[in-house]
Design a protein around this motif. Structure first.
Motif, PDB file in Angstrom:
ATOM      1  N   MET A   1       0.811  -1.203   0.000  1.00  0.00           N
ATOM      2  CA  MET A   1       0.000   0.000   0.000  1.00  0.00           C
ATOM      3  C   MET A   1       0.851   1.262   0.000  1.00  0.00           C
ATOM      4  SD  MET A   1      -3.450  -0.488   2.236  1.00  0.00           S
ATOM      5  CE  MET A   1      -2.655  -0.523   3.802  1.00  0.00           C
ATOM      6  N   THR A   2       2.126   1.155   0.206  1.00  0.00           N
ATOM      7  CA  THR A   2       2.979   2.327   0.212  1.00  0.00           C
ATOM      8  C   THR A   2       2.892   3.033  -1.134  1.00  0.00           C
ATOM      9  OG1 THR A   2       4.479   1.310   1.796  1.00  0.00           O
ATOM     10  CG2 THR A   2       5.335   3.145   0.534  1.00  0.00           C
ATOM     11  N   GLY A   3       2.674   4.335  -1.091  1.00  0.00           N
ATOM     12  CA  GLY A   3       2.556   5.122  -2.310  1.00  0.00           C
ATOM     13  C   GLY A   3       1.124   5.403  -2.718  1.00  0.00           C
ATOM     14  N   TYR A   4       0.161   4.781  -2.052  1.00  0.00           N
ATOM     15  CA  TYR A   4      -1.244   5.026  -2.354  1.00  0.00           C
ATOM     16  C   TYR A   4      -1.734   6.242  -1.581  1.00  0.00           C
ATOM     17  CZ  TYR A   4      -2.001   0.617  -4.793  1.00  0.00           C
ATOM     18  OH  TYR A   4      -1.964  -0.410  -5.698  1.00  0.00           O
ATOM     19  N   PHE A   5      -2.755   6.884  -2.121  1.00  0.00           N
ATOM     20  CA  PHE A   5      -3.432   7.956  -1.400  1.00  0.00           C
ATOM     21  C   PHE A   5      -4.425   7.323  -0.436  1.00  0.00           C
ATOM     22  CE2 PHE A   5      -2.227   9.994  -5.395  1.00  0.00           C
ATOM     23  CZ  PHE A   5      -1.610  11.137  -4.912  1.00  0.00           C
ATOM     24  N   ALA A   6      -4.709   8.021   0.671  1.00  0.00           N
ATOM     25  CA  ALA A   6      -5.670   7.523   1.649  1.00  0.00           C
ATOM     26  C   ALA A   6      -6.321   8.702   2.350  1.00  0.00           C
ATOM     27  CB  ALA A   6      -4.983   6.624   2.675  1.00  0.00           C
ATOM     28  N   THR A   7      -7.547   8.497   2.793  1.00  0.00           N
ATOM     29  CA  THR A   7      -8.219   9.494   3.615  1.00  0.00           C
ATOM     30  C   THR A   7      -8.435   8.902   4.997  1.00  0.00           C
ATOM     31  OG1 THR A   7     -10.388   8.759   2.847  1.00  0.00           O
ATOM     32  CG2 THR A   7      -9.422  10.649   1.711  1.00  0.00           C
ATOM     33  N   SER A   8      -8.423   9.755   5.970  1.00  0.00           N
ATOM     34  CA  SER A   8      -8.633   9.342   7.349  1.00  0.00           C
ATOM     35  C   SER A   8     -10.129   9.211   7.598  1.00  0.00           C
ATOM     36  CB  SER A   8      -8.025  10.388   8.286  1.00  0.00           C
ATOM     37  OG  SER A   8      -8.325  10.081   9.612  1.00  0.00           O
ATOM     38  N   LYS A   9     -10.542   8.088   8.216  1.00  0.00           N
ATOM     39  CA  LYS A   9     -11.954   7.870   8.531  1.00  0.00           C
ATOM     40  C   LYS A   9     -12.274   8.197   9.980  1.00  0.00           C
ATOM     41  CE  LYS A   9     -12.474   3.522   7.477  1.00  0.00           C
ATOM     42  NZ  LYS A   9     -12.998   2.203   7.122  1.00  0.00           N
ATOM     43  N   ALA A  10     -11.262   8.252  10.841  1.00  0.00           N
ATOM     44  CA  ALA A  10     -11.516   8.439  12.262  1.00  0.00           C
ATOM     45  C   ALA A  10     -10.476   9.373  12.864  1.00  0.00           C
ATOM     46  CB  ALA A  10     -11.492   7.094  12.983  1.00  0.00           C
ATOM     47  N   GLY A  11     -10.858  10.003  13.949  1.00  0.00           N
ATOM     48  CA  GLY A  11      -9.939  10.891  14.651  1.00  0.00           C
ATOM     49  C   GLY A  11     -10.202  12.347  14.314  1.00  0.00           C
ATOM     50  N   HIS A  12      -9.412  13.222  14.900  1.00  0.00           N
ATOM     51  CA  HIS A  12      -9.604  14.651  14.677  1.00  0.00           C
ATOM     52  C   HIS A  12      -9.257  15.069  13.255  1.00  0.00           C
ATOM     53  CE1 HIS A  12      -5.280  14.556  15.402  1.00  0.00           C
ATOM     54  NE2 HIS A  12      -5.221  15.702  14.751  1.00  0.00           N
ATOM     55  N   ASP A  13      -8.560  14.217  12.523  1.00  0.00           N
ATOM     56  CA  ASP A  13      -8.167  14.514  11.148  1.00  0.00           C
ATOM     57  C   ASP A  13      -9.067  13.815  10.129  1.00  0.00           C
ATOM     58  OD1 ASP A  13      -7.335  11.938  11.716  1.00  0.00           O
ATOM     59  OD2 ASP A  13      -5.483  12.108  10.566  1.00  0.00           O
ATOM     60  N   ALA A  14     -10.258  13.387  10.532  1.00  0.00           N
ATOM     61  CA  ALA A  14     -11.166  12.661   9.639  1.00  0.00           C
ATOM     62  C   ALA A  14     -11.412  13.469   8.370  1.00  0.00           C
ATOM     63  CB  ALA A  14     -12.478  12.367  10.343  1.00  0.00           C
ATOM     64  N   GLY A  15     -11.289  12.787   7.235  1.00  0.00           N
ATOM     65  CA  GLY A  15     -11.495  13.430   5.946  1.00  0.00           C
ATOM     66  C   GLY A  15     -10.239  13.982   5.317  1.00  0.00           C
ATOM     67  N   SER A  16      -9.136  13.991   6.034  1.00  0.00           N
ATOM     68  CA  SER A  16      -7.881  14.519   5.507  1.00  0.00           C
ATOM     69  C   SER A  16      -7.265  13.548   4.507  1.00  0.00           C
ATOM     70  CB  SER A  16      -6.881  14.762   6.635  1.00  0.00           C
ATOM     71  OG  SER A  16      -7.374  15.713   7.536  1.00  0.00           O
ATOM     72  N   LEU A  17      -6.638  14.114   3.483  1.00  0.00           N
ATOM     73  CA  LEU A  17      -5.996  13.315   2.446  1.00  0.00           C
ATOM     74  C   LEU A  17      -4.508  13.185   2.741  1.00  0.00           C
ATOM     75  CD1 LEU A  17      -6.320  11.906  -0.340  1.00  0.00           C
ATOM     76  CD2 LEU A  17      -5.794  14.112  -1.365  1.00  0.00           C
ATOM     77  N   TYR A  18      -3.992  11.972   2.644  1.00  0.00           N
ATOM     78  CA  TYR A  18      -2.592  11.676   2.930  1.00  0.00           C
ATOM     79  C   TYR A  18      -2.024  10.770   1.854  1.00  0.00           C
ATOM     80  CZ  TYR A  18      -3.503  13.139   7.776  1.00  0.00           C
ATOM     81  OH  TYR A  18      -3.825  13.847   8.906  1.00  0.00           O
ATOM     82  N   VAL A  19      -0.712  10.595   1.901  1.00  0.00           N
ATOM     83  CA  VAL A  19      -0.018   9.573   1.113  1.00  0.00           C
ATOM     84  C   VAL A  19       0.533   8.562   2.108  1.00  0.00           C
ATOM     85  CG1 VAL A  19       1.937   9.080  -0.399  1.00  0.00           C
ATOM     86  CG2 VAL A  19       0.609  11.161  -0.739  1.00  0.00           C
ATOM     87  N   ILE A  20       0.342   7.283   1.844  1.00  0.00           N
ATOM     88  CA  ILE A  20       0.893   6.237   2.706  1.00  0.00           C
ATOM     89  C   ILE A  20       2.383   6.142   2.396  1.00  0.00           C
ATOM     90  CG2 ILE A  20       0.831   3.791   3.322  1.00  0.00           C
ATOM     91  CD1 ILE A  20      -2.121   3.787   2.397  1.00  0.00           C
ATOM     92  N   VAL A  21       3.206   6.426   3.412  1.00  0.00           N
ATOM     93  CA  VAL A  21       4.654   6.455   3.200  1.00  0.00           C
ATOM     94  C   VAL A  21       5.366   5.273   3.849  1.00  0.00           C
ATOM     95  CG1 VAL A  21       4.740   8.943   2.866  1.00  0.00           C
ATOM     96  CG2 VAL A  21       5.029   8.013   5.161  1.00  0.00           C
ATOM     97  N   GLY A  22       4.635   4.440   4.576  1.00  0.00           N
ATOM     98  CA  GLY A  22       5.237   3.273   5.205  1.00  0.00           C
ATOM     99  C   GLY A  22       4.179   2.377   5.813  1.00  0.00           C
ATOM    100  N   GLU A  23       4.582   1.144   6.100  1.00  0.00           N
ATOM    101  CA  GLU A  23       3.683   0.158   6.706  1.00  0.00           C
ATOM    102  C   GLU A  23       4.427  -0.586   7.799  1.00  0.00           C
ATOM    103  OE1 GLU A  23       1.427  -2.245   3.783  1.00  0.00           O
ATOM    104  OE2 GLU A  23       2.667  -1.180   2.317  1.00  0.00           O
ATOM    105  N   GLU A  24       3.678  -0.985   8.824  1.00  0.00           N
ATOM    106  CA  GLU A  24       4.260  -1.756   9.924  1.00  0.00           C
ATOM    107  C   GLU A  24       3.139  -2.545  10.592  1.00  0.00           C
ATOM    108  OE1 GLU A  24       5.478  -0.146  14.057  1.00  0.00           O
ATOM    109  OE2 GLU A  24       7.279  -0.026  12.794  1.00  0.00           O
ATOM    110  N   GLY A  25       3.002  -3.807  10.242  1.00  0.00           N
ATOM    111  CA  GLY A  25       1.970  -4.643  10.839  1.00  0.00           C
ATOM    112  C   GLY A  25       0.584  -4.114  10.546  1.00  0.00           C
ATOM    113  N   ALA A  26      -0.179  -3.835  11.603  1.00  0.00           N
ATOM    114  CA  ALA A  26      -1.550  -3.348  11.454  1.00  0.00           C
ATOM    115  C   ALA A  26      -1.617  -1.830  11.323  1.00  0.00           C
ATOM    116  CB  ALA A  26      -2.383  -3.795  12.653  1.00  0.00           C
TER     117      ALA A  26
END
Length: 86
Positions: free
Chosen positions: A1-26
């Motif tokens: 999934m590294t390199g994909y765009f993602a939006t936050s579904k939960a938390g104070h940043d819900a709806g924010s757009l990010y880039v996945i820059v790394g993965e670690e387990g869950a």
């Protein structure tokens, strides 16, 4: 999934757009190049993000996967390009 765009579904940043820059387990590490820089990516559970089936350009994704240096302005530019294409 590294390199994909993602939006936050939960938390104070819900709806924010990010880039996945790394993965670690869950968990994944997210950066937007502004508030969440490459030096301090946001650690977030995979359950709390919505992955967008679109990636950053090939060269940037390759550098993310190989853990090479990626600058904040490159992440910001990738997000800007994605939003302009929508």
């Amino acid at each position: 999934m590294t390199g994909y765009f993602a939006t936050s579904k939960a938390g104070h940043d819900a709806g924010s757009l990010y880039v996945i820059v790394g993965e670690e387990g869950a968990f994944v590490y997210l950066s937007d190049g502004r508030l969440r820089s490459m030096d301090r990516p946001k650690k977030k559970s995979r359950r709390h993000i919505q992955v967008i089936r679109e990636t950053v350009d090939g060269g940037l994704q390759k550098r993310l996967l190989e853990r090479e240096t990626v600058f904040d302005h490159e992440i910001k530019y990738a997000i800007k390009q994605y939003l302009a294409a929508r």
